[in-house]
Design an enzyme around this catalytic site. Structure first.
Site: not given
Ligand code: IPE
Ligand code: IPE
Ligand code: MG
Length: 241
Positions: A12, A29, A123
């Site tokens: 995240d 991303h 793995l």
């Molecule tokens: C969790 O991250 C899902 C992934 C990393 C794929 P999110 O960014 O979607 O989580 P929330 O919404 O902050 O809980």
């Molecule tokens: C995780 O990073 C990737 C996905 C959930 C697909 P985020 O896109 O949630 O990044 P933040 O949390 O908004 O910084």
């Molecule tokens: Mg996120």
């Protein structure tokens, strides 16, 4: 050092990493691919058996269509680019999640790389795309309900092992170490059933900035944890002797 058999990671913070640099979320991303490569390499090197990465949750479909599109395109490109390398490293790659709603091209590539790497003995890399812990549990319940309805399963015979056999990670050990980057301390509908006894480790670092030192810190913390699984410390000590 005691190495976890199964590491599960919520990757995240891509969006915030990009925002801090004045870049579009898509750049975050894109920057998130390098730490995936590093984590796969490090886990292989350390003898981790299973690595499960949360790439896209069932709730991430709620994001703006443009961002969802960018992510799907990125999965496609990354799969094309990394598949040979993973195959050469002996990694077996599998996907979990509701895949019927993904694009046909992506589904085909996913199935292709799964069958191509299925016999690999290194793995086990599991990538969760369109995955939700609740979805997973509901799917397992449906399988059992169908079997009961067909008369091939006695509902009273259902136990935890039988239920777990219907989950996406059936047959694999539960995660020992759970890592979440990005500073939030929550599960966000990841492996709800399987994380029951995982050791949780959180870092403020955004996923694109996750590096070997951060992974080392997580493994180091894991090695110091006493996993009691409900027993007392004295019992564990007696069992070790
Ligand atoms: C969790 O991250 C899902 C992934 C990393 C794929 P999110 O960014 O979607 O989580 P929330 O919404 O902050 O809980
Ligand atoms: C995780 O990073 C990737 C996905 C959930 C697909 P985020 O896109 O949630 O990044 P933040 O949390 O908004 O910084
Ligand atoms: Mg996120």
């Amino acid at each position: 050092m005691h190495v976890p058999r199964h590491v599960a990671i919520i990757m995240d913070g891509n969006g915030r990493w990009a925002r801090d640099r004045g870049l579009p979320r898509a750049a975050g991303h894109r920057a998130g691919i390098k730490p995936v490569r590093l984590t796969v390499e490090e886990c292989s090197r350390r003898g981790v058996e299973v690595l499960t990465l949360f790439a896209f949750s069932s709730e991430n479909w709620l994001r703006p269509p443009q961002e969802v599109g960018v992510l799907m395109q990125l999965f496609l490109e990354a799969l094309d680019r990394e598949a040979d390398e993973l195959a050469a490293k002996g990694v077996s790659l599998r996907f979990i999640g509701a895949r019927a709603v993904l694009g046909a091209e992506l589904q085909a590539r996913m199935a292709g790389v799964e069958s191509r790497t299925a016999a690999n003995t290194g793995l086990k890399l599991i990538v969760a795309i369109g995955y939700g812990g609740r979805w997973d549990i509901v799917e397992a319940a449906k399988r059992l309900a169908r079997a009961a309805q067909a008369g091939t399963l006695d509902p009273d015979s259902i136990d935890e092992a039988g239920f777990a056999a219907g989950l996406a990670l059936a047959g694999l050990p539960d995660p020992d170490l759970f890592i979440r980057t990005g500073g939030d301390q929550r599960i966000s509908n990841f492996l709800l059933w399987n994380l029951a006894y995982a050791e949780l480790w959180f870092t403020e670092a955004f996923w694109p900035a996750f590096d070997a030192a951060a992974l080392e810190a997580a493994f180091g913390a894991f090695a110091t944890r006493e996993r009691r699984f409900g027993k007392t410390a004295a019992q564990l000590k007696a069992e070790r002797c």
